[in-house]
Motif scaffolding. Structure first.
Motif, PDB file in Angstrom:
ATOM      1  N   LEU A  79       0.833  -1.198   0.000  1.00 50.95           N
ATOM      2  CA  LEU A  79       0.000   0.000   0.000  1.00 50.95           C
ATOM      3  C   LEU A  79       0.872   1.254   0.000  1.00 50.95           C
ATOM      4  O   LEU A  79       1.791   1.392   0.809  1.00 50.95           O
ATOM      5  N   ASN A  80       0.565   2.161  -0.919  1.00 47.53           N
ATOM      6  CA  ASN A  80       1.332   3.400  -1.039  1.00 47.53           C
ATOM      7  C   ASN A  80       0.422   4.457  -1.648  1.00 47.53           C
ATOM      8  O   ASN A  80      -0.064   4.299  -2.772  1.00 47.53           O
ATOM      9  N   ASP A  81       0.193   5.540  -0.910  1.00 46.83           N
ATOM     10  CA  ASP A  81      -0.720   6.589  -1.381  1.00 46.83           C
ATOM     11  C   ASP A  81      -0.197   7.341  -2.599  1.00 46.83           C
ATOM     12  O   ASP A  81      -0.949   8.067  -3.252  1.00 46.83           O
ATOM     13  N   ASN A  82       1.091   7.185  -2.903  1.00 43.85           N
ATOM     14  CA  ASN A  82       1.685   7.932  -4.013  1.00 43.85           C
ATOM     15  C   ASN A  82       1.911   7.101  -5.271  1.00 43.85           C
ATOM     16  O   ASN A  82       2.524   7.572  -6.224  1.00 43.85           O
ATOM     17  N   THR A  83       1.433   5.873  -5.270  1.00 40.14           N
ATOM     18  CA  THR A  83       1.623   5.013  -6.441  1.00 40.14           C
ATOM     19  C   THR A  83       0.285   4.530  -6.991  1.00 40.14           C
ATOM     20  O   THR A  83      -0.714   4.443  -6.274  1.00 40.14           O
ATOM     21  N   ILE A  84       0.296   4.209  -8.268  1.00 42.22           N
ATOM     22  CA  ILE A  84      -0.848   3.597  -8.946  1.00 42.22           C
ATOM     23  C   ILE A  84      -0.386   2.226  -9.400  1.00 42.22           C
ATOM     24  O   ILE A  84       0.638   2.102 -10.090  1.00 42.22           O
ATOM     25  N   ILE A  85      -1.097   1.183  -8.998  1.00 43.37           N
ATOM     26  CA  ILE A  85      -0.693  -0.161  -9.379  1.00 43.37           C
ATOM     27  C   ILE A  85      -1.553  -0.671 -10.536  1.00 43.37           C
ATOM     28  O   ILE A  85      -2.645  -0.169 -10.777  1.00 43.37           O
ATOM     29  N   ALA A  86      -1.040  -1.676 -11.229  1.00 41.40           N
ATOM     30  CA  ALA A  86      -1.782  -2.275 -12.339  1.00 41.40           C
ATOM     31  C   ALA A  86      -3.068  -2.890 -11.798  1.00 41.40           C
ATOM     32  O   ALA A  86      -3.026  -3.693 -10.865  1.00 41.40           O
ATOM     33  N   PRO A  87      -4.226  -2.546 -12.377  1.00 36.84           N
ATOM     34  CA  PRO A  87      -5.483  -3.122 -11.903  1.00 36.84           C
ATOM     35  C   PRO A  87      -5.707  -4.555 -12.386  1.00 36.84           C
ATOM     36  O   PRO A  87      -6.539  -5.273 -11.837  1.00 36.84           O
ATOM     37  N   VAL A  88      -4.971  -4.951 -13.430  1.00 35.14           N
ATOM     38  CA  VAL A  88      -5.150  -6.293 -13.998  1.00 35.14           C
ATOM     39  C   VAL A  88      -3.804  -6.826 -14.508  1.00 35.14           C
ATOM     40  O   VAL A  88      -2.842  -6.081 -14.671  1.00 35.14           O
ATOM     41  N   ASP A  89      -3.772  -8.120 -14.768  1.00 32.74           N
ATOM     42  CA  ASP A  89      -2.645  -8.730 -15.475  1.00 32.74           C
ATOM     43  C   ASP A  89      -2.830  -8.462 -16.968  1.00 32.74           C
ATOM     44  O   ASP A  89      -3.961  -8.427 -17.460  1.00 32.74           O
ATOM     45  N   GLY A  90      -1.737  -8.300 -17.681  1.00 33.55           N
ATOM     46  CA  GLY A  90      -1.868  -8.143 -19.124  1.00 33.55           C
ATOM     47  C   GLY A  90      -0.693  -7.419 -19.743  1.00 33.55           C
ATOM     48  O   GLY A  90       0.380  -7.289 -19.135  1.00 33.55           O
ATOM     49  N   LYS A  91      -0.907  -6.921 -20.945  1.00 32.18           N
ATOM     50  CA  LYS A  91       0.132  -6.263 -21.741  1.00 32.18           C
ATOM     51  C   LYS A  91      -0.219  -4.782 -21.930  1.00 32.18           C
ATOM     52  O   LYS A  91      -1.341  -4.454 -22.284  1.00 32.18           O
ATOM     53  N   VAL A  92       0.755  -3.922 -21.683  1.00 32.63           N
ATOM     54  CA  VAL A  92       0.552  -2.485 -21.866  1.00 32.63           C
ATOM     55  C   VAL A  92       0.502  -2.182 -23.363  1.00 32.63           C
ATOM     56  O   VAL A  92       1.469  -2.422 -24.087  1.00 32.63           O
ATOM     57  N   VAL A  93      -0.636  -1.662 -23.829  1.00 33.45           N
ATOM     58  CA  VAL A  93      -0.812  -1.425 -25.270  1.00 33.45           C
ATOM     59  C   VAL A  93      -0.945   0.063 -25.618  1.00 33.45           C
ATOM     60  O   VAL A  93      -0.845   0.434 -26.789  1.00 33.45           O
ATOM     61  N   VAL A  94      -1.185   0.899 -24.612  1.00 33.15           N
ATOM     62  CA  VAL A  94      -1.307   2.345 -24.863  1.00 33.15           C
ATOM     63  C   VAL A  94      -0.653   3.103 -23.716  1.00 33.15           C
ATOM     64  O   VAL A  94      -0.901   2.806 -22.543  1.00 33.15           O
TER      65      VAL A  94
END
Length: 216
Positions: free
Chosen positions: A61-76
């Motif tokens: 948990l970290n208020d200053n980070t955004i984590i990936a909501p799902v597994d997968g491949k970054v396309v954009v």
């Protein structure tokens, strides 16, 4: 461990598997065909089990980070004009999930749900440029203490026929917790402030609930 959204389908698949094996054993006398049909049935059953798997993730948990909501491949990864809620420019990170990925949606940040809306729509392939605006989708906005408002959008794909969204307005949510499920191939768009520092690259494979995709 399986996701609760898959319990009914897994039960039906188990019954079909059992009946199918019995029918094959009793009505298919050719040995090689008997084994082939049994293997095909078992293969479909294993695919269903793996699709609804819900592995435990250790979210830091970290208020200053955004984590990936799902597994997968970054396309954009791009700066866009978000016109549904913010009506201003935002950084967009999109993650594509194949049918083989874990399809649990996890909250990318912790905070209070400020907006949650379901949109009926088409079922274009999830990587189609118009999928974010024309496909069946849900839009969720979470207000955080230190980052501000973060928007994520669950988008159905060509195979996905049902989006499950647990985020309700005024609900307090914890980063990394289960926020929903999308069945059979889909995509997630995350919209971040322009000053967010993106920590992933195009074509990176990310792990939902654990991997940091951006920070402030």
């Amino acid at each position: 461990m399986f996701h609760k959204e898959g319990y009914k389908i897994i039960l039906i698949a188990t019954i079909i598997l059992g009946i199918g094996i019995i029918l094959i054993e009793n009505f298919v006398s050719i040995n090689w065909l008997n084994k082939l049909l049994a293997l095909i049935l078992l293969g479909f059953y294993i695919l269903i089990l793996q699709f609804f798997r819900n592995p435990k993730r250790n979210t830091i948990l970290n208020d200053n980070t955004i984590i990936a909501p799902v597994d997968g491949k970054v396309v954009v990864i791009e700066e866009v004009f978000e016109k549904e809620y913010f009506k201003e420019k935002r950084q967009q990170i999109s993650i594509f999930m194949s049918p083989l990925n874990v399809h649990v949606t996890r909250y990318p940040v912790g905070g209070k749900v400020k907006f949650s809306k379901y949109h009926p729509g088409k079922f274009l392939v999830a990587w189609h440029p118009k999928a974010s605006e024309e496909n069946e989708r849900t839009t969720v906005v979470i207000e955080t203490k230190s980052i501000g408002e973060i928007l994520y959008r669950q988008i159905a794909g060509a195979l996905a026929k049902r989006i499950v969204n647990y985020a309700k307005p005024e609900l307090n949510v914890v980063q990394g917790d289960d926020g929903g499920f999308i069945k059979f191939g889909s995509r997630i768009d995350v919209f971040l402030p322009l000053n967010a520092k993106v920590k992933v690259n195009l074509n990176d494979k990310v792990k939902g609930g654990e991997q940091v995709i951006a920070e402030i």
